[in-house]
Motif scaffolding. Structure first.
Motif, PDB file in Angstrom:
ATOM      1  N   VAL A 179      59.821  47.346  35.314  1.00  0.00           N
ATOM      2  CA  VAL A 179      58.788  47.705  36.284  1.00  0.00           C
ATOM      3  C   VAL A 179      57.449  47.217  35.733  1.00  0.00           C
ATOM      4  O   VAL A 179      57.007  47.667  34.668  1.00  0.00           O
ATOM      5  CB  VAL A 179      58.750  49.225  36.524  1.00  0.00           C
ATOM      6  N   SER A 180      56.813  46.296  36.451  1.00  0.00           N
ATOM      7  CA  SER A 180      55.529  45.731  36.023  1.00  0.00           C
ATOM      8  C   SER A 180      54.439  46.218  36.971  1.00  0.00           C
ATOM      9  O   SER A 180      54.558  46.062  38.194  1.00  0.00           O
ATOM     10  CB  SER A 180      55.584  44.203  36.032  1.00  0.00           C
ATOM     11  N   VAL A 181      53.374  46.804  36.404  1.00  0.00           N
ATOM     12  CA  VAL A 181      52.313  47.408  37.217  1.00  0.00           C
ATOM     13  C   VAL A 181      50.958  46.908  36.727  1.00  0.00           C
ATOM     14  O   VAL A 181      50.632  47.019  35.541  1.00  0.00           O
ATOM     15  CB  VAL A 181      52.360  48.947  37.138  1.00  0.00           C
ATOM     16  N   LEU A 182      50.171  46.361  37.657  1.00  0.00           N
ATOM     17  CA  LEU A 182      48.804  45.940  37.369  1.00  0.00           C
ATOM     18  C   LEU A 182      47.843  46.868  38.097  1.00  0.00           C
ATOM     19  O   LEU A 182      47.905  46.999  39.322  1.00  0.00           O
ATOM     20  CB  LEU A 182      48.576  44.499  37.820  1.00  0.00           C
ATOM     21  N   ASN A 183      46.958  47.535  37.334  1.00  0.00           N
ATOM     22  CA  ASN A 183      45.887  48.322  37.935  1.00  0.00           C
ATOM     23  C   ASN A 183      44.733  47.371  38.220  1.00  0.00           C
ATOM     24  O   ASN A 183      44.049  46.905  37.307  1.00  0.00           O
ATOM     25  CB  ASN A 183      45.452  49.443  36.992  1.00  0.00           C
ATOM     26  N   LYS A 184      44.529  47.055  39.492  1.00  0.00           N
ATOM     27  CA  LYS A 184      43.531  46.049  39.855  1.00  0.00           C
ATOM     28  C   LYS A 184      42.103  46.560  39.678  1.00  0.00           C
ATOM     29  O   LYS A 184      41.165  45.760  39.610  1.00  0.00           O
ATOM     30  CB  LYS A 184      43.768  45.589  41.296  1.00  0.00           C
ATOM     31  N   LYS A 185      41.941  47.867  39.581  1.00  0.00           N
ATOM     32  CA  LYS A 185      40.599  48.414  39.368  1.00  0.00           C
ATOM     33  C   LYS A 185      40.184  48.291  37.910  1.00  0.00           C
ATOM     34  O   LYS A 185      39.034  47.952  37.600  1.00  0.00           O
ATOM     35  CB  LYS A 185      40.563  49.873  39.816  1.00  0.00           C
ATOM     36  N   THR A 186      41.133  48.560  36.996  1.00  0.00           N
ATOM     37  CA  THR A 186      40.817  48.516  35.563  1.00  0.00           C
ATOM     38  C   THR A 186      41.316  47.238  34.891  1.00  0.00           C
ATOM     39  O   THR A 186      41.031  47.015  33.709  1.00  0.00           O
ATOM     40  CB  THR A 186      41.450  49.720  34.850  1.00  0.00           C
ATOM     41  N   SER A 187      42.104  46.417  35.636  1.00  0.00           N
ATOM     42  CA  SER A 187      42.695  45.174  35.109  1.00  0.00           C
ATOM     43  C   SER A 187      43.665  45.441  33.958  1.00  0.00           C
ATOM     44  O   SER A 187      43.932  44.550  33.143  1.00  0.00           O
ATOM     45  CB  SER A 187      41.602  44.195  34.649  1.00  0.00           C
ATOM     46  N   LYS A 188      44.225  46.639  33.891  1.00  0.00           N
ATOM     47  CA  LYS A 188      45.220  46.962  32.870  1.00  0.00           C
ATOM     48  C   LYS A 188      46.620  46.685  33.411  1.00  0.00           C
ATOM     49  O   LYS A 188      46.929  46.999  34.558  1.00  0.00           O
ATOM     50  CB  LYS A 188      45.096  48.420  32.441  1.00  0.00           C
ATOM     51  N   TYR A 189      47.450  46.108  32.543  1.00  0.00           N
ATOM     52  CA  TYR A 189      48.806  45.710  32.927  1.00  0.00           C
ATOM     53  C   TYR A 189      49.805  46.491  32.083  1.00  0.00           C
ATOM     54  O   TYR A 189      49.698  46.519  30.850  1.00  0.00           O
ATOM     55  CB  TYR A 189      48.977  44.206  32.713  1.00  0.00           C
ATOM     56  N   LYS A 190      50.765  47.142  32.740  1.00  0.00           N
ATOM     57  CA  LYS A 190      51.768  47.926  32.032  1.00  0.00           C
ATOM     58  C   LYS A 190      53.164  47.466  32.439  1.00  0.00           C
ATOM     59  O   LYS A 190      53.397  47.111  33.599  1.00  0.00           O
ATOM     60  CB  LYS A 190      51.610  49.420  32.331  1.00  0.00           C
ATOM     61  N   TYR A 204      61.390  55.152  40.232  1.00  0.00           N
ATOM     62  CA  TYR A 204      60.608  55.356  39.013  1.00  0.00           C
ATOM     63  C   TYR A 204      59.306  56.041  39.411  1.00  0.00           C
ATOM     64  O   TYR A 204      58.609  55.593  40.324  1.00  0.00           O
ATOM     65  CB  TYR A 204      60.310  54.027  38.314  1.00  0.00           C
ATOM     66  N   ARG A 205      58.990  57.137  38.723  1.00  0.00           N
ATOM     67  CA  ARG A 205      57.787  57.912  39.049  1.00  0.00           C
ATOM     68  C   ARG A 205      56.654  57.491  38.119  1.00  0.00           C
ATOM     69  O   ARG A 205      56.752  57.606  36.899  1.00  0.00           O
ATOM     70  CB  ARG A 205      58.092  59.407  38.922  1.00  0.00           C
ATOM     71  N   LEU A 206      55.556  57.002  38.733  1.00  0.00           N
ATOM     72  CA  LEU A 206      54.436  56.446  37.978  1.00  0.00           C
ATOM     73  C   LEU A 206      53.187  57.300  38.187  1.00  0.00           C
ATOM     74  O   LEU A 206      52.712  57.445  39.321  1.00  0.00           O
ATOM     75  CB  LEU A 206      54.158  55.013  38.443  1.00  0.00           C
ATOM     76  N   PRO A 207      52.607  57.870  37.126  1.00  0.00           N
ATOM     77  CA  PRO A 207      51.330  58.589  37.262  1.00  0.00           C
ATOM     78  C   PRO A 207      50.211  57.612  37.633  1.00  0.00           C
ATOM     79  O   PRO A 207      50.115  56.517  37.064  1.00  0.00           O
ATOM     80  CB  PRO A 207      51.103  59.193  35.869  1.00  0.00           C
ATOM     81  N   VAL A 208      49.373  57.993  38.589  1.00  0.00           N
ATOM     82  CA  VAL A 208      48.291  57.119  39.054  1.00  0.00           C
ATOM     83  C   VAL A 208      47.010  57.932  39.188  1.00  0.00           C
ATOM     84  O   VAL A 208      46.996  59.147  38.979  1.00  0.00           O
ATOM     85  CB  VAL A 208      48.649  56.457  40.407  1.00  0.00           C
ATOM     86  N   GLU A 209      45.936  57.238  39.564  1.00  0.00           N
ATOM     87  CA  GLU A 209      44.639  57.873  39.764  1.00  0.00           C
ATOM     88  C   GLU A 209      44.212  57.693  41.219  1.00  0.00           C
ATOM     89  O   GLU A 209      44.460  56.648  41.827  1.00  0.00           O
ATOM     90  CB  GLU A 209      43.584  57.253  38.839  1.00  0.00           C
ATOM     91  N   TYR A 210      43.567  58.712  41.769  1.00  0.00           N
ATOM     92  CA  TYR A 210      43.053  58.612  43.132  1.00  0.00           C
ATOM     93  C   TYR A 210      42.041  57.472  43.231  1.00  0.00           C
ATOM     94  O   TYR A 210      41.185  57.295  42.363  1.00  0.00           O
ATOM     95  CB  TYR A 210      42.390  59.922  43.557  1.00  0.00           C
ATOM     96  N   GLY A 211      42.179  56.683  44.292  1.00  0.00           N
ATOM     97  CA  GLY A 211      41.244  55.595  44.550  1.00  0.00           C
ATOM     98  C   GLY A 211      41.576  54.283  43.876  1.00  0.00           C
ATOM     99  O   GLY A 211      40.947  53.265  44.181  1.00  0.00           O
ATOM    100  N   ASP A 212      42.564  54.257  42.962  1.00  0.00           N
ATOM    101  CA  ASP A 212      42.916  53.012  42.274  1.00  0.00           C
ATOM    102  C   ASP A 212      43.879  52.177  43.123  1.00  0.00           C
ATOM    103  O   ASP A 212      44.636  52.705  43.946  1.00  0.00           O
ATOM    104  CB  ASP A 212      43.555  53.303  40.917  1.00  0.00           C
ATOM    105  N   SER A 213      43.864  50.867  42.881  1.00  0.00           N
ATOM    106  CA  SER A 213      44.764  49.943  43.572  1.00  0.00           C
ATOM    107  C   SER A 213      45.740  49.350  42.564  1.00  0.00           C
ATOM    108  O   SER A 213      45.349  48.998  41.440  1.00  0.00           O
ATOM    109  CB  SER A 213      43.976  48.822  44.255  1.00  0.00           C
ATOM    110  N   TYR A 214      47.001  49.206  42.988  1.00  0.00           N
ATOM    111  CA  TYR A 214      48.049  48.759  42.073  1.00  0.00           C
ATOM    112  C   TYR A 214      48.838  47.607  42.689  1.00  0.00           C
ATOM    113  O   TYR A 214      49.022  47.534  43.913  1.00  0.00           O
ATOM    114  CB  TYR A 214      49.002  49.913  41.745  1.00  0.00           C
TER     115      TYR A 214
END
Length: 348
Positions: A179-190, A204-214
């Motif tokens: 599972v590859s996830v890019l947080n486009k707001k913070t530019s962090k890649y997991k 797969y359950r992924l913790p996220v933040e309100y207002g962020d784009s993935y």
């Protein structure tokens, strides 16, 4: 004195009746019976004992069946029939004296029917439909997963439920996923590597933040495998409704608007929803506003097309959420989300 005897007359009548009916009767000889039996004999279907896709060969099927030798210990010849689902099994594609066969180079992830008969060159071959076995071949090793979706779990600390399916419903060997996830707001890649499994539907359950784009992609752990995605998802803002949907009742000329409720802390107090209705797709036109306490509303208007959006507000007006993305709908049944922004956000 004269005496009349009726018994001989009765016997005579009975004899006459038998004599008249006897030409209509038919008799089947032993030779005729034997001939008829031979005509109904012929190739017979054989039960398939096992059928499976071998490990590591997704487009092959192994078939195992039972059989007996003839009285003179001569091996029987078997015909193996197979074809795609709903294809008629008319002719054997494999002939063998063995009790098993490996069929290769089939199409990946495809449903096939298999059957086995004992062959007889002098008789027409017919497959007993009760002995047909069905199987779905496996997936290509490099194939991408399928059906990637996400669902939001609105909480104080929200999560995304990332869901997908195996490349094929038939999982031959345990498969791992990445599972590859890019947080486009913070530019962090997991990247998350999941253990191997034979399940066909996964989450797969992924913790996220309100207002962020993935941006989300899924692939298998097999080297060089293809990925499904990217799927882009923006988590709504706090208190913002989400998943706004509109369905159309053409008989009643009505629109049913419904949405998913956000997480609302108890400290917020009492709240309600505001539904904004715009004519057509004109988001700068004057709008109608309706107040509801539940995430559903039925709307009937004078024209056949509207755009709808929703937000949440507390009774004391201390908290007013952002509106959802507008959804357009018309009485012809067309509905879709508008790729538009408000020049002036309503009711802020």
């Amino acid at each position: 004195m004269f005496y009349f005897y009726c018994l001989p007359a009765l016997l005579l009548i009975a004899r006459a009746q038998v004599t008249e009916e006897s030409p209509k009767s038919t008799t089947m000889s032993v030779s005729d019976t034997t001939t008829e039996t031979i005509k109904t004999m012929g190739p017979f279907s054989v039960d398939i004992w096992a059928i499976y896709v071998p490990d590591g060969i997704g487009n092959a099927v192994k078939v195992v069946w039972g059989g007996d030798k003839e009285p003179n210990n001569v091996n029987l010849t078997y015909g193996l029939y197979f074809g795609k689902d709903q294809d008629e099994l008319k002719h054997p594609k494999v002939t063998t004296s063995n009790l098993n066969a490996l069929v290769q180079d089939l199409e990946f992830c495809t449903r096939y029917d298999f059957a086995v008969t004992v062959l007889n060159q002098n008789e027409e071959i017919q497959v007993n439909p009760n002995t047909i076995r069905t199987i779905i071949t496996g997936a290509e090793r490099l194939a991408a997963p399928a059906n990637l979706t996400v669902d939001l779990e609105p909480r104080a600390e929200p999560c995304l439920d990332i869901k997908w399916s195996a490349p094929c419903s038939t999982v031959v060997t345990p498969t791992g996923y990445v599972v590859s996830v890019l947080n486009k707001k913070t530019s962090k890649y997991k990247v998350f590597t999941l253990p191997k499994t034979k399940r066909s539907d996964l989450i797969y359950r992924l913790p996220v933040e309100y207002g962020d784009s993935y941006e989300i992609r899924i692939s298998t752990t097999f080297p060089g495998s293809k990925a499904v995605g990217p799927l882009n998802y923006t988590v709504p803002q706090p208190l913002q409704p989400f998943k706004l949907k509109v369905t159309v009742n053409q008989d009643d000329y009505a629109f049913l608007i419904y949405w998913s409720e956000p997480f609302v802390p108890l400290s917020i107090g009492r709240y309600y929803y505001q539904v904004f209705v715009y004519p057509g797709q004109d988001l700068e036109a004057p709008y109608e506003k309706y107040y509801v306490t539940r995430p559903v509303m039925v709307y009937k208007g004078d024209i056949g097309e509207y755009s709808f959006c929703v937000n949440l507000a507390t009774y004391d007006r201390k908290h007013v959420s952002q509106v959802t993305a507008p959804v357009y709908a018309n009485l012809n049944g067309e509905t879709y989300e508008l790729n538009a922004t408000f020049t002036e956000t309503p009711d802020r």
